[in-house]
Scaffold this active site. Sequence first.
Site, PDB file in Angstrom:
ATOM      1  N   SER A   1      44.413  34.388  49.549  1.00 42.90           N
ATOM      2  CA  SER A   1      43.834  33.499  50.218  1.00 42.90           C
ATOM      3  C   SER A   1      42.273  33.873  50.081  1.00 42.90           C
ATOM      4  O   SER A   1      42.018  34.934  49.854  1.00 42.90           O
ATOM      5  CB  SER A   1      44.208  33.468  51.778  1.00 42.90           C
ATOM      6  OG  SER A   1      43.459  32.659  52.471  1.00 42.90           O
TER       7      SER A   1
ATOM      8  N   TYR B   1      46.906  38.244  59.624  1.00 44.97           N
ATOM      9  CA  TYR B   1      46.968  37.316  58.340  1.00 44.97           C
ATOM     10  C   TYR B   1      45.895  37.866  57.353  1.00 44.97           C
ATOM     11  O   TYR B   1      46.094  38.185  56.190  1.00 44.97           O
ATOM     12  CB  TYR B   1      46.830  35.961  58.405  1.00 44.97           C
ATOM     13  CG  TYR B   1      47.053  34.875  57.440  1.00 44.97           C
ATOM     14  CD1 TYR B   1      48.384  34.571  56.769  1.00 44.97           C
ATOM     15  CD2 TYR B   1      45.807  34.517  56.852  1.00 44.97           C
ATOM     16  CE1 TYR B   1      48.495  33.887  55.800  1.00 44.97           C
ATOM     17  CE2 TYR B   1      46.107  33.649  55.657  1.00 44.97           C
ATOM     18  CZ  TYR B   1      47.303  33.498  55.177  1.00 44.97           C
ATOM     19  OH  TYR B   1      47.316  32.439  54.182  1.00 44.97           O
TER      20      TYR B   1
END
Length: 267
Positions: free
Chosen positions: A158, A171
């Site tokens: 990401s 995350y």
Amino acid sequence: MSDLPHTNAYLSSLFDLTGHRALITGASGGLGLHFARTLARAGASVALAARRADKLADAVKGIERDFGAKAVAVSMDVADRNSINAAIDEAAKGLGGVLDVIVNNAGVSGTKRPLDYTDEDWDWVVGTNLKGAWAVMQESARRLVESKTPGSIINITSILGSRVTHLLTPYIAAKGGLKQLTQAMALELARYDVRVNSIAPGYYITEMNRKELEGDVGGTMLKRIPTRRFGQYENLDGALLLLASKAGAHMTGSEIVVDGGHLISAL
């Protein structure tokens, strides 16, 4: 200069995945299902993995109908090493050989202030996104090395592995770790002709973030993206096919960012 033929047939062959067997985790919907369909369209046989294989039945039928590709569904909980091993072996049996394209896509997230996360929250997010990806990568690589089969492992990281935002602390930690883990495994596995790369998407609307991105948060986020739009799933196809195919044969330890310029934004 290369003496390879510069023809359309040659260029198409670079991305042809006929004869390859791919495993895609987190394939019950969203990006995972799209990745499976993209690989099948390019000629690969595909194994779709999720915690509940029964949820994948329609997806498997759709892939076989639409692309004429062999497809199977397997139950896999990436938080359970035994489940991972059983699923990999079942997928290899169903597709007729060692899995040589692995797409590590399974992921979860939470949205809390950092002081409100519990140990259980942390273990769930980091355990799925980092430890789970590690276990799938390790077990897949073991089979590739033991069988002397060249392979490509593609981790879905990401842009939050390279920058931060509010409320997603575990995350962000997991994706940053997976980015580094990709490079570490690329270094270790290069001698076995197993490539390890990653794709770092920006913001794409998925089941996990739909509520936020289709609301006020999404409107604010769009102002930070130079292209002023969220990604479409098909925007990731080029990166996926490049890393999975012989077109990317000399790539390992690389991360391809597909984010509409978000990482270069000053906002």
